[in-house]
Design a protein around this motif. Structure first.
Motif, PDB file in Angstrom:
ATOM      1  N   MET A   1       0.837  -1.204   0.000  1.00 35.35           N
ATOM      2  CA  MET A   1       0.000   0.000   0.000  1.00 35.35           C
ATOM      3  C   MET A   1       0.868   1.249   0.000  1.00 35.35           C
ATOM      4  N   THR A   2       0.375   2.309  -0.618  1.00 32.50           N
ATOM      5  CA  THR A   2       1.012   3.622  -0.456  1.00 32.50           C
ATOM      6  C   THR A   2      -0.105   4.628  -0.209  1.00 32.50           C
ATOM      7  N   VAL A   3      -0.131   5.185   0.981  1.00 34.35           N
ATOM      8  CA  VAL A   3      -1.178   6.149   1.331  1.00 34.35           C
ATOM      9  C   VAL A   3      -0.544   7.512   1.557  1.00 34.35           C
ATOM     10  N   ASP A   4      -1.053   8.509   0.847  1.00 33.19           N
ATOM     11  CA  ASP A   4      -0.616   9.886   1.101  1.00 33.19           C
ATOM     12  C   ASP A   4      -1.431  10.391   2.296  1.00 33.19           C
ATOM     13  N   PRO A   5      -0.789  10.611   3.443  1.00 33.70           N
ATOM     14  CA  PRO A   5      -1.567  10.937   4.642  1.00 33.70           C
ATOM     15  C   PRO A   5      -2.131  12.358   4.646  1.00 33.70           C
ATOM     16  N   ARG A   6      -1.635  13.212   3.762  1.00 33.11           N
ATOM     17  CA  ARG A   6      -1.987  14.636   3.871  1.00 33.11           C
ATOM     18  C   ARG A   6      -3.470  14.888   3.637  1.00 33.11           C
ATOM     19  N   LEU A   7      -4.070  14.088   2.720  1.00 33.47           N
ATOM     20  CA  LEU A   7      -5.493  14.286   2.419  1.00 33.47           C
ATOM     21  C   LEU A   7      -6.367  14.144   3.659  1.00 33.47           C
ATOM     22  N   SER A   8      -5.915  13.261   4.573  1.00 33.47           N
ATOM     23  CA  SER A   8      -6.736  12.957   5.755  1.00 33.47           C
ATOM     24  C   SER A   8      -6.817  14.118   6.726  1.00 33.47           C
ATOM     25  N   VAL A   9      -5.932  15.089   6.594  1.00 33.09           N
ATOM     26  CA  VAL A   9      -5.896  16.144   7.606  1.00 33.09           C
ATOM     27  C   VAL A   9      -6.436  17.491   7.088  1.00 33.09           C
ATOM     28  N   VAL A  10      -6.761  17.544   5.786  1.00 28.24           N
ATOM     29  CA  VAL A  10      -7.214  18.816   5.196  1.00 28.24           C
ATOM     30  C   VAL A  10      -8.493  19.310   5.875  1.00 28.24           C
ATOM     31  N   ALA A  11      -9.461  18.407   6.063  1.00 25.03           N
ATOM     32  CA  ALA A  11     -10.734  18.815   6.678  1.00 25.03           C
ATOM     33  C   ALA A  11     -10.511  19.336   8.097  1.00 25.03           C
ATOM     34  N   LYS A  12      -9.578  18.703   8.812  1.00 23.79           N
ATOM     35  CA  LYS A  12      -9.283  19.121  10.187  1.00 23.79           C
ATOM     36  C   LYS A  12      -8.685  20.537  10.198  1.00 23.79           C
ATOM     37  N   ARG A  13      -7.813  20.831   9.236  1.00 23.27           N
ATOM     38  CA  ARG A  13      -7.194  22.161   9.164  1.00 23.27           C
ATOM     39  C   ARG A  13      -8.238  23.257   8.898  1.00 23.27           C
ATOM     40  N   LEU A  14      -9.323  22.862   8.237  1.00 25.03           N
ATOM     41  CA  LEU A  14     -10.341  23.851   7.849  1.00 25.03           C
ATOM     42  C   LEU A  14     -11.576  23.766   8.751  1.00 25.03           C
ATOM     43  N   ALA A  15     -11.462  22.987   9.832  1.00 25.88           N
ATOM     44  CA  ALA A  15     -12.641  22.703  10.666  1.00 25.88           C
ATOM     45  C   ALA A  15     -13.257  23.969  11.261  1.00 25.88           C
ATOM     46  N   ASP A  16     -12.427  24.968  11.574  1.00 26.08           N
ATOM     47  CA  ASP A  16     -12.953  26.182  12.205  1.00 26.08           C
ATOM     48  C   ASP A  16     -13.171  27.321  11.205  1.00 26.08           C
ATOM     49  N   VAL A  17     -13.182  26.973   9.928  1.00 23.37           N
ATOM     50  CA  VAL A  17     -13.473  27.964   8.884  1.00 23.37           C
ATOM     51  C   VAL A  17     -14.945  27.827   8.521  1.00 23.37           C
ATOM     52  N   LYS A  18     -15.700  28.931   8.705  1.00 24.94           N
ATOM     53  CA  LYS A  18     -17.148  28.823   8.494  1.00 24.94           C
ATOM     54  C   LYS A  18     -17.495  28.642   7.013  1.00 24.94           C
ATOM     55  N   ARG A  19     -16.903  29.485   6.172  1.00 18.16           N
ATOM     56  CA  ARG A  19     -17.239  29.394   4.745  1.00 18.16           C
ATOM     57  C   ARG A  19     -15.968  29.486   3.901  1.00 18.16           C
ATOM     58  N   ILE A  20     -15.930  28.674   2.858  1.00 19.45           N
ATOM     59  CA  ILE A  20     -14.808  28.719   1.915  1.00 19.45           C
ATOM     60  C   ILE A  20     -15.365  29.226   0.587  1.00 19.45           C
ATOM     61  N   ILE A  21     -14.816  30.346   0.125  1.00 16.38           N
ATOM     62  CA  ILE A  21     -15.267  30.886  -1.163  1.00 16.38           C
ATOM     63  C   ILE A  21     -14.110  30.808  -2.145  1.00 16.38           C
ATOM     64  N   ALA A  22     -14.292  30.037  -3.201  1.00 13.22           N
ATOM     65  CA  ALA A  22     -13.255  29.861  -4.211  1.00 13.22           C
ATOM     66  C   ALA A  22     -13.571  30.747  -5.409  1.00 13.22           C
ATOM     67  N   VAL A  23     -12.599  31.582  -5.768  1.00 10.84           N
ATOM     68  CA  VAL A  23     -12.790  32.492  -6.900  1.00 10.84           C
ATOM     69  C   VAL A  23     -12.140  31.850  -8.121  1.00 10.84           C
ATOM     70  N   THR A  24     -12.968  31.580  -9.116  1.00  8.70           N
ATOM     71  CA  THR A  24     -12.483  30.840 -10.267  1.00  8.70           C
ATOM     72  C   THR A  24     -12.836  31.576 -11.556  1.00  8.70           C
ATOM     73  N   GLY A  25     -12.318  31.059 -12.663  1.00 10.44           N
ATOM     74  CA  GLY A  25     -12.595  31.674 -13.951  1.00 10.44           C
ATOM     75  C   GLY A  25     -11.964  30.824 -15.036  1.00 10.44           C
ATOM     76  N   GLY A  26     -12.307  31.116 -16.240  1.00  9.35           N
ATOM     77  CA  GLY A  26     -11.846  30.254 -17.320  1.00  9.35           C
ATOM     78  C   GLY A  26     -10.402  30.455 -17.687  1.00  9.35           C
ATOM     79  N   LYS A  27      -9.977  31.696 -17.697  1.00  9.05           N
ATOM     80  CA  LYS A  27      -8.660  31.988 -18.276  1.00  9.05           C
ATOM     81  C   LYS A  27      -7.832  32.861 -17.350  1.00  9.05           C
TER      82      LYS A  27
END
Lengths: 249, 137
Positions: A1-27
């Motif tokens: 097995m090879t597990v990248d552990p970092r994915l498992s902790v992303v939600a925990k790092r953002l646990a106290d963030v009420k809202r995440i707003i991602a600004v995106t666009g095509g180009k």
């Protein structure tokens, strides 16, 4: 097995963030970084606790818009704590890469973004604003998957070239059932219904337009001057108006 | 202590994986540690042990032996094909610290020793991965 552990902790790092707003666009070049940065600054001035994360690693530029002083560096404490820059907790790869060209292939970009998400301690925030990688390539798709609570603001111009890609971004977000707060038309040159016409049938709110501002370039890097520009004021109008974020100090 | 943040990630991931595998108790976790990230292994080990023990309400990781396996970092140039090994001593202190936090910024500071290209691949030894979890069902 090879597990990248970092994915498992992303939600925990953002646990106290009420809202995440991602600004995106095509180009690139349509004002995504300007919008993300001024959105973060505007919300901070309204009294919200705000973070800004620059994930456009191919062309990071929020630090330039903020006029980040040399020598500002995150604190290391069981991870890294983003420095407060003009009232906004700001994280960017440029703390580490400096101004050297950093050619990153797809896997490298994904790895670097995931590292930032895994080790950054944001603490309690009302909003985390994310300057997204442009388009719908590897990098953008990874961010959409990892930040699964994110709500999206889509930036476009009235250019047919920009709209063609933006329509695909909106359709893709719809297929993934991601919430879109709305579309902002940037660098509007003249009265025209081009953007509204293009958005017919897409079922996303139109938040408003920001006019092409010839004074903007001179204010880049000077936050006080930047927030006095017509472009920033028009964006602030969208923030307190259509978006309804009006918290007072 | 950046090691702590990565240790938290390892422990979270190990809990998830052991749950998926239906393990009642984990006996061993093998963690590969890429050289490029330049983690202080003693610090990383003690953070992992402390975090595994901290989970007093859950016994699944409490008696796990956490083994660190260092992996040398190797690069391959995408332009001329040259392969070479990472030497931390070739970086200035501030560059080394930057690479420690975000290993990909090695692309800002390292160049192919043969053709000077910044376009190279990290073949191995980038960062932290879990290689094996043993336990009892």
């Amino acid at each position: 097995m090879t597990v990248d552990p970092r994915l498992s902790v992303v939600a925990k790092r953002l646990a106290d963030v009420k809202r995440i707003i991602a600004v995106t666009g095509g180009k690139g070049g349509i004002g995504k970084s300007f919008t993300a940065t001024v959105l973060a600054l505007t919300l901070a001035r309204l009294g919200y606790r705000v973070g800004l994360l620059d994930l456009d690693l191919s062309a990071p530029s929020a630090h330039v818009i903020l006029g980040l002083d040399e020598g500002v560096f995150p604190e290391e404490e069981k991870g890294i704590t983003p420095p407060q820059v003009h009232g906004v907790a700001f994280m960017s790869i440029t703390y580490f890469s400096g101004d050297a060209p950093t050619p990153l292939r797809g896997t490298d970009t994904s790895n670097a973004m995931l590292e930032l998400l895994a080790i950054t301690r944001w603490g309690a925030l009302d909003f985390l604003i994310v300057d997204m990688p442009p388009g719908i390539g590897d990098a953008a798709m990874d961010v959409i998957r990892w930040l699964n609570r994110a709500e999206f603001i889509v930036i476009t111009t009235a250019s047919k070239v920009a709209l063609e890609t933006v329509k695909k971004v909106i359709r893709m977000l719809g297929e993934l059932q991601k919430p879109v707060l709305g579309v902002v038309e940037n660098m509007k040159l003249r009265e025209s219904s081009t953007v509204l016409d293009a958005l017919k049938g897409y079922n996303v709110p139109f938040l408003g337009a920001i006019g092409f501002d010839t004074d903007l370039e001179d204010a880049i890097g000077n936050v006080d001057a930047l927030l006095e520009t017509d472009a920033a004021k028009q964006l602030a109008g969208i923030v307190t108006g259509k978006l309804g974020f009006t918290k007072a100090h | 202590m950046h090691e702590w943040a990565l240790a938290e990630a390892v422990i979270e991931a190990a809990r998830e994986e052991s749950r998926k595998a239906g393990l009642q108790a984990v006996t061993e976790i093998l963690v590969k540690v890429g050289e490029l990230q330049q983690l202080e292994l003693e610090l990383f080990q003690s953070a992992l042990d402390e975090l595994a023990n901290e989970l007093s309400e859950e016994t699944v990781l409490k008696h796990a032996r956490i083994i660190l396996e260092p992996e040398p970092a190797l690069f391959k140039c995408r332009v001329c094909g040259r392969e070479w090994a990472f030497k931390a001593a070739n970086l200035r202190a501030d560059e080394g610290e930057a690479v420690h936090f975000a290993p990909e910024v090695a692309h800002a500071y390292l160049r192919c020793p043969a053709c000077k290209s910044p376009d190279f691949e990290v073949i191995q030894g980038r960062g932290v991965t879990i290689q094996r979890i043993k336990g009892t069902k």
